[in-house]
Design a protein around this motif. Structure first.
Motif, mmCIF file in Angstrom:
data_model
loop_
_atom_site.group_PDB
_atom_site.id
_atom_site.type_symbol
_atom_site.label_atom_id
_atom_site.label_comp_id
_atom_site.label_asym_id
_atom_site.label_seq_id
_atom_site.Cartn_x
_atom_site.Cartn_y
_atom_site.Cartn_z
ATOM 1 N N HIS A 184 0.734 -1.087 -0.068
ATOM 2 C CA HIS A 184 0.093 0.060 0.074
ATOM 3 C C HIS A 184 0.956 1.264 0.071
ATOM 4 O O HIS A 184 2.102 1.139 -0.191
ATOM 5 C CB HIS A 184 -1.189 -0.053 1.323
ATOM 6 N N ASP A 185 0.479 2.400 0.416
ATOM 7 C CA ASP A 185 1.146 3.754 0.191
ATOM 8 C C ASP A 185 0.309 4.517 1.196
ATOM 9 O O ASP A 185 -0.936 4.426 1.643
ATOM 10 C CB ASP A 185 1.109 4.348 -1.365
ATOM 11 N N CYS B 47 -4.221 6.152 0.567
ATOM 12 C CA CYS B 47 -3.257 5.204 -0.358
ATOM 13 C C CYS B 47 -3.302 5.598 -1.858
ATOM 14 O O CYS B 47 -4.668 5.625 -1.926
ATOM 15 C CB CYS B 47 -3.670 3.810 -0.133
ATOM 16 N N LYS C 166 -2.641 4.079 -4.423
ATOM 17 C CA LYS C 166 -2.814 2.839 -5.367
ATOM 18 C C LYS C 166 -3.974 2.900 -6.143
ATOM 19 O O LYS C 166 -4.965 3.401 -5.258
ATOM 20 C CB LYS C 166 -2.734 1.494 -4.580
ATOM 21 N N HIS D 288 -7.685 2.558 -4.324
ATOM 22 C CA HIS D 288 -7.874 2.198 -3.036
ATOM 23 C C HIS D 288 -8.357 3.147 -2.123
ATOM 24 O O HIS D 288 -9.008 2.852 -1.139
ATOM 25 C CB HIS D 288 -6.326 1.715 -2.524
ATOM 26 N N MET E 172 -9.355 3.480 1.894
ATOM 27 C CA MET E 172 -8.270 3.879 2.247
ATOM 28 C C MET E 172 -7.687 5.435 2.277
ATOM 29 O O MET E 172 -7.161 5.874 1.726
ATOM 30 C CB MET E 172 -6.824 3.121 1.565
#
Ligand code: CU
Length: 132
Positions: free
Chosen positions: A74-75, A113, A115, A118, A123
């Protein structure tokens, strides 16, 4: 041809809408002082951050310790109250990542996040920065 394409798109958009409606803010957690450091421990999973609603004080440097418990990477990307990205960090699967941020302004710092999709799956979250 166009009609065939339209229906799956509408279904997909409705699904995204329903999922994003699920992504509500959790109970607010205040950053706590641990050995002189303003620490918060966070868990990243597919597709949420826990906690996702954090309170902190203006001028503080905070350390966010993020444990990615998911099998996927994830980020963590965070924007200041002006909407400028101040940090974007990869969160490898099953690893703990520490992020330091100085909260120089009062207001809402949104994080998510980055991505694909997401954040629409939930997220995302916020740090509410208040005056001391
Ligand atoms: Cu993600």
């Amino acid at each position: 041809m166009q009609n065939k394409f339209k229906h799956p798109l509408i279904t997909c958009l409705s699904l995204l809408f329903i999922l994003s409606a699920c992504a509500s803010l959790q109970q607010q957690v205040t950053v706590s002082s641990v050995q002189g450091m303003n620490m918060i421990t966070m868990e990243a999973d597919s597709f949420k951050f826990t906690p996702n609603n954090i309170k902190a004080h203006q001028g503080d440097e905070i350390v966010i310790k993020i444990v990615n418990i998911a099998d996927a990477g994830h980020d963590f990307t965070i924007k200041d109250p002006q909407g400028r990205i101040i940090k974007s960090v990869d969160l490898p699967s099953k690893q703990t990542t520490e992020i330091r941020i100085t909260l120089s302004e009062a207001g809402e710092y949104n994080f998510y996040c980055d991505k694909p999709f997401h954040s629409s799956f939930g997220m995302k979250g916020q740090i509410e920065v208040v005056h001391k």
